[in-house]
Design an enzyme around this catalytic site. Structure first.
Site, PDB file in Angstrom:
ATOM      1  N   HIS A 130       0.922  -1.016   0.074  1.00 34.75           N
ATOM      2  CA  HIS A 130      -0.035   0.051  -0.001  1.00 34.75           C
ATOM      3  C   HIS A 130       1.045   1.178  -0.099  1.00 34.75           C
ATOM      4  CE1 HIS A 130      -3.383  -2.663   1.153  1.00 34.75           C
ATOM      5  NE2 HIS A 130      -4.177  -1.887   0.837  1.00 34.75           N
ATOM      6  N   LYS A 134      -0.610   5.005   4.595  1.00 33.85           N
ATOM      7  CA  LYS A 134      -1.555   3.849   5.430  1.00 33.85           C
ATOM      8  C   LYS A 134      -1.210   3.675   6.703  1.00 33.85           C
ATOM      9  CE  LYS A 134      -4.126  -0.371   4.895  1.00 33.85           C
ATOM     10  NZ  LYS A 134      -5.256   0.220   4.979  1.00 33.85           N
TER      11      LYS A 134
END
Length: 233
Positions: A130, A134
């Site tokens: 990600h 995040k």
């Protein structure tokens, strides 16, 4: 519908664009510490932060506003929300990932895990990638995938990100700039590898699924999942 956006980061802004395209009105755009009157809305969409999610969701349910949440990292309190929702006859959906494609991927993962359960020569590993902003690791989607494998595969009963033990699915979490989300599951033996993978190209898939879930839950009562929304599984 009149929609409250609880969390107005990149995801909230993407949801706003898609919701407006689908004919909805955004009546609340609340950041983490903002005060707001959720009763202005027909439905609320929570993509906030782990420390704010429980209060956001509780506030909606207490004011009889259907709410969907894609915030991860707060699930120690999930059963409290379920109890509150049932007590208040509210409406609630939580999903670790609202992407339509990911929810199909969830079902594929469960089917493959069940098929591979008797093939002890294959070791499983799971990787998620990600963007660097995040907050949680592993991702909620990765945890859902691992828990589904553990439920369907006789050789595994848990997951671990740091020091996987026997019977534990190892998860690797990577953070790379501007990656919306990639999840890969490998079954590897000495002779071959079976791999399934979902790659998000942008945030719009997550946002579209969230808006579709909000449209679906309006007028309903109960605790639901994306399987109910999509009628799959």
């Amino acid at each position: 519908m009149k929609i409250a956006l609880l969390g107005y980061g990149k995801m909230g802004k993407t949801i706003e664009k898609i919701a407006i395209k689908r004919g909805h009105t955004i009546v609340i755009k609340a950041d983490t510490d903002a005060t707001y009157d959720v009763t202005q809305a027909d439905v609320a969409i929570d993509f906030s932060v782990p420390t704010a999610a429980f209060n956001n969701i509780s506030n909606c349910i207490n004011h009889n506003v259907p709410v969907i949440s894609g915030t991860t990292g707060w699930l120690d309190d999930y059963e409290k929300i379920v109890d509150l929702c049932n007590d208040k006859k509210g409406a609630f959906i939580y999903a670790s990932n609202f992407s339509l494609g990911v929810n199909v991927f969830f079902e594929l993962n469960k089917t493959l895990a069940k098929m591979m359960s008797s093939l002890k020569q294959y070791d499983i590993k799971l990787e998620e990638i990600h963007h660097t902003k995040k907050l949680d690791a592993p991702s909620g989607t990765a945890i859902s995938l691992a828990e589904d494998i553990a439920d369907k595969h006789q050789g595994y009963n848990a997951w671990d990100m740091d020091n996987p033990k026997a019977g534990s699915i190892p998860i690797t979490a990577k953070r790379i700039e501007d990656v919306p989300g990639t999840h890969t599951i490998d079954y590897t033996s000495e002779v071959d590898t079976i791999e399934i993978k979902h790659t998000a190209h942008n945030r719009e898939g997550f946002a579209l699924g969230a808006v579709i879930a909000a449209e679906w839950i309006f007028g309903k009562a109960g605790v639901f999942t994306m399987k109910d929304v999509l009628n799959i599984g």
